[in-house]
Design an enzyme around this catalytic site. Sequence first.
Site, PDB file in Angstrom:
ATOM      1  N   GLN A  66     134.697  70.578  45.445  1.00 46.75           N
ATOM      2  CA  GLN A  66     135.964  70.309  44.749  1.00 46.75           C
ATOM      3  C   GLN A  66     135.776  70.462  43.243  1.00 46.75           C
ATOM      4  OE1 GLN A  66     137.800  66.438  45.452  1.00 46.75           O
ATOM      5  NE2 GLN A  66     139.732  67.112  44.559  1.00 46.75           N
ATOM      6  N   ASP A 104     146.040  81.411  44.189  1.00 48.49           N
ATOM      7  CA  ASP A 104     144.837  80.961  43.478  1.00 48.49           C
ATOM      8  C   ASP A 104     144.485  82.045  42.455  1.00 48.49           C
ATOM      9  OD1 ASP A 104     142.004  80.438  42.834  1.00 48.49           O
ATOM     10  OD2 ASP A 104     142.134  78.959  44.446  1.00 48.49           O
ATOM     11  N   ILE A 105     144.210  81.645  41.227  1.00 49.20           N
ATOM     12  CA  ILE A 105     143.941  82.651  40.187  1.00 49.20           C
ATOM     13  C   ILE A 105     142.479  83.103  40.160  1.00 49.20           C
ATOM     14  CG2 ILE A 105     145.911  82.125  38.698  1.00 49.20           C
ATOM     15  CD1 ILE A 105     143.877  80.580  36.879  1.00 49.20           C
ATOM     16  N   HIS A 121     144.636  69.613  47.092  1.00 55.58           N
ATOM     17  CA  HIS A 121     145.054  70.979  47.442  1.00 55.58           C
ATOM     18  C   HIS A 121     144.320  71.438  48.686  1.00 55.58           C
ATOM     19  CE1 HIS A 121     141.611  71.229  44.720  1.00 55.58           C
ATOM     20  NE2 HIS A 121     141.241  72.307  45.394  1.00 55.58           N
ATOM     21  N   HIS A 152     143.249  75.042  50.519  1.00 58.61           N
ATOM     22  CA  HIS A 152     143.159  76.499  50.336  1.00 58.61           C
ATOM     23  C   HIS A 152     143.670  77.198  51.586  1.00 58.61           C
ATOM     24  CE1 HIS A 152     140.282  76.490  46.849  1.00 58.61           C
ATOM     25  NE2 HIS A 152     140.060  75.279  47.318  1.00 58.61           N
TER      26      HIS A 152
END
Length: 139
Positions: free
Chosen positions: A95, A32-33, A101, A103
């Site tokens: 979201q 995750d960025i 996705h 996490h």
Amino acid sequence: MAETDCIFCNIIAGEIPSFKLYEDARTYAMMDINPFNDGHCLVITKAHSINLLDADPADLAAVLPAAQIIARAIETALEPEGINIIQANGPAAGQTVYHYHSHIFPRRLNDGALLNWGHAPGDMGKIEEIYNKIMAELG
Ligand code: AMP
Ligand code: ZN
């Protein structure tokens, strides 16, 4: 089916870079960025769906084994005090990217993540009323 304006579809297609950790026929995992803690990453389905509600069950069945592979690597590499698997459906759930996705969310003691809630006893009458509403949908 890939959506041209979906950031995660574009990542899977290789049009947007990512720190890819893993992929198989149905899933793709990456860092995750905007990580909350070190090692925060995502397992996404290769097929586009908005979230859990419209995803193909076969894709969902592939997500947890992929999450386990990533979580085990994080456990060894980073030794967190815990790991949450979190998945949001809709705006009130937090979201922000509308492509399925999960996490992989490494936890540190006292890291301040607001994911835990208290265990105040519920009103059994109300729980039963809500239970009956959900059961009516399950048939
Ligand atoms: P959610 O808010 O549950 O929908 O989670 C979406 C997550 O996707 C957020 O944690 C974002 O930081 C992450 N994210 C958004 N764009 C990218 C990207 N290009 N690469 C990796 N992670 C991303
Ligand atoms: Zn998509």
